[in-house]
Design a protein around this motif. Structure first.
Motif, short mmCIF file in Angstrom:
data_model
loop_
_atom_site.label_atom_id
_atom_site.label_comp_id
_atom_site.label_asym_id
_atom_site.label_seq_id
_atom_site.Cartn_x
_atom_site.Cartn_y
_atom_site.Cartn_z
N THR A 136 0.84 -1.20 0.00
CA THR A 136 0.00 0.00 0.00
C THR A 136 0.88 1.25 0.00
O THR A 136 2.08 1.19 0.28
N THR A 295 -11.63 3.94 2.75
CA THR A 295 -11.92 2.67 2.12
C THR A 295 -13.40 2.66 1.73
O THR A 295 -14.09 3.66 1.92
N THR A 371 -8.52 -2.87 4.85
CA THR A 371 -9.54 -2.45 3.89
C THR A 371 -10.92 -2.92 4.34
O THR A 371 -11.10 -4.07 4.76
N GLY A 419 -5.07 -8.70 2.38
CA GLY A 419 -4.03 -7.92 1.72
C GLY A 419 -2.65 -8.52 1.92
O GLY A 419 -1.65 -7.95 1.49
#
Length: 469
Positions: A136, A295, A371, A419
């Protein structure tokens, strides 16, 4: 309620400079008091001291005169006892965030109040799971460092440190990560009298623009960063509010439906708890990155403990938060404090990462599952100590409200996409409880077994507050 990704300061700054005095929300029937805004001078400081070798640092070579044939002893680094400037929270950081510290970290501190040295205290070395997701933007800034959990020690002016590598640890090259430093964080004092732009003291009042059209300008003593953060909570609280007032269930539901008509079909929204804003706990808004990142929604709430110890009074909680915030941003290199909310031992709820308490702000609390989720941290350590009932009840109240804004049932399960982490491969779809513990998404002790054991009744209490059958 739909959120979106944004990191531009433009919209928030414009909102801070021109905010309507009258906005269509039932929340304004319960106004939060606007106290004079404190001086914009940054509060707090961080002393960063490099650790030095205090034990074996090189391999012993068999058969070489003067060199021992015994196995290599664990490397140890640290600092001898010394006087330093006043601080209240400690932690150890190192260069590479992907490197684990396999070993033991201990500190001794000297109290300002008594001049007595503490016993050796352990610092939790496993903290990398409280972070932004891999790959990220926040993770890839080049500023992120490895770090231990922070430890609150209270006002201190002396420090001694020792860090010993675990025999047979995963770090082969030197036993310990490179670039280790002890971070000594002073939260600063926000009790100074507020100032205005002209005379230095006095009551700050909302200023109207020259046309007297009912638009707010910046309050005296308020920086652009403070206005940006505060404006994200309008209309729930006016610009410069130090707390967002509690609402009963009916008013909380009316507010939410006004913002998102889709909620009217099944308005299972709990009463909004009182929330101390970032201005209320004294966040230095110049530390964080500008703008906010959102998000898409909030499908789950991950419950954490800060692992910073239980040796604090409720009146000290704002100072603990300022220290955690500074440690996350200045020492660890994150864009802001990692948690979306914090709860102290007395059950007070605090706004965490900036962007608006009712919005889907992207946090850095559960690596792999930041997220479409939110992170709630109870201030303390609950591996061997039971969390106070007031704190557990506050988690139920907060989740009943916030999850309700996004139509989530606290008793249900939801699916999140990983993620990347040490439990689930990146890209895998994982079914989790809507109210989960940190350990459900990452192999960690967090939130401590005693707080984790309170999650099943918390789910039930949260759903009941939402009015679900």
């Amino acid at each position: 309620m739909r959120a979106f990704l944004a990191s531009s300061i433009g919209v928030a700054t414009a909102a801070a400079l021109a905010l309507p005095l009258a906005l269509p929300s039932t929340a304004l029937a319960h106004p939060a008091a606007v106290a004079p805004v404190a001086s914009s001078a940054p509060a707090g400081s961080t002393q960063s001291l490099p650790l030095v070798p205090v034990g074996p640092a090189a391999d012993r070579t068999p058969g070489v005169p003067g060199m021992s044939t015994s196995p290599r002893l664990p490397e140890t680094q640290g600092l001898s006892a010394r006087e330093v400037k006043t601080f209240s929270l400690v932690g150890v950081v190192w260069d590479d965030a992907s490197t684990q510290l396999d070993g033991r970290v201990q500190v001794r501190t000297r109290s300002v109040a008594t001049s007595a040295w503490s016993e050796w205290q352990d610092v939790d070395t496993h903290n990398s799971e409280h972070a932004a997701d891999p790959d990220t933007a926040e993770r890839g800034t080049g500023r992120v460092r490895g770090s231990t959990a922070p430890l609150w020690v209270g006002q201190s002016d002396g420090i001694e440190v020792r860090v010993q590598a675990e025999p047979g640890g995963r770090v082969v090259s030197s036993g310990l990560p490179t670039g280790m430093r002890i971070e000594l964080v002073d939260p600063g004092d926000t009790t100074r009298p507020p100032s205005d732009a002209k005379n230095g003291t006095g009551e700050a009042q909302p200023a109207l623009d020259d046309d007297d059209k009912g638009e707010l300008a910046l309050l005296p003593g308020m920086t652009m960063e403070m206005a940006e953060s505060s404006s994200a909570n309008v209309p729930m609280a006016p610009l410069g509010a130090k707390e967002i007032a509690a609402l009963n269930k009916a008013d909380s539901t009316a507010d939410a439906v006004l913002a998102d008509e889709a909620l009217a079909a099944a308005p299972y929204i709990g009463p909004r708890p009182k929330i101390v804003t970032r201005l209320g706990w004294g966040a230095d808004e110049s530390l964080r990155e500008k703008g906010f990142v959102y998000t898409n929604t909030v499908k789950a709430a991950f419950v954490h403990h800060t692992a910073s110890g239980n040796n604090y009074a409720c009146k000290d909680a704002p100072a603990v938060l300022r220290s955690l915030y500074r440690y996350h941003v200045v020492s660890s290199g994150w864009r802001d404090i990692g948690y979306n909310f914090a709860v102290d031992k007395c059950g007070t709820v605090y706004e965490g990462r900036a962007g608006g308490v009712a919005k889907a702000v992207l946090g850095a609390h559960t690596m792999g599952f930041n997220t479409d989720s939110m992170g709630v941290a109870v201030i303390g350590t609950f591996a061997s100590t039971a969390p106070p009932k007031a704190a557990v009840d506050a988690v139920a109240r907060l989740t009943a409200w916030k999850l309700g804004l996004f139509g989530a049932d606290p008793r249900a399960k939801t699916t999140l996409k990983s993620g990347g982490g040490n439990l689930y491969a990146k890209g895998s779809n994982v079914k989790l409880n809507v109210i989960s513990g940190h350990r459900d998404g990452f192999a960690t002790e967090c939130p401590g077994r005693h707080l984790y054991s309170q999650l099943p009744p918390t789910r039930t209490a949260s759903a009941k507050l939402q009015g679900r059958p």
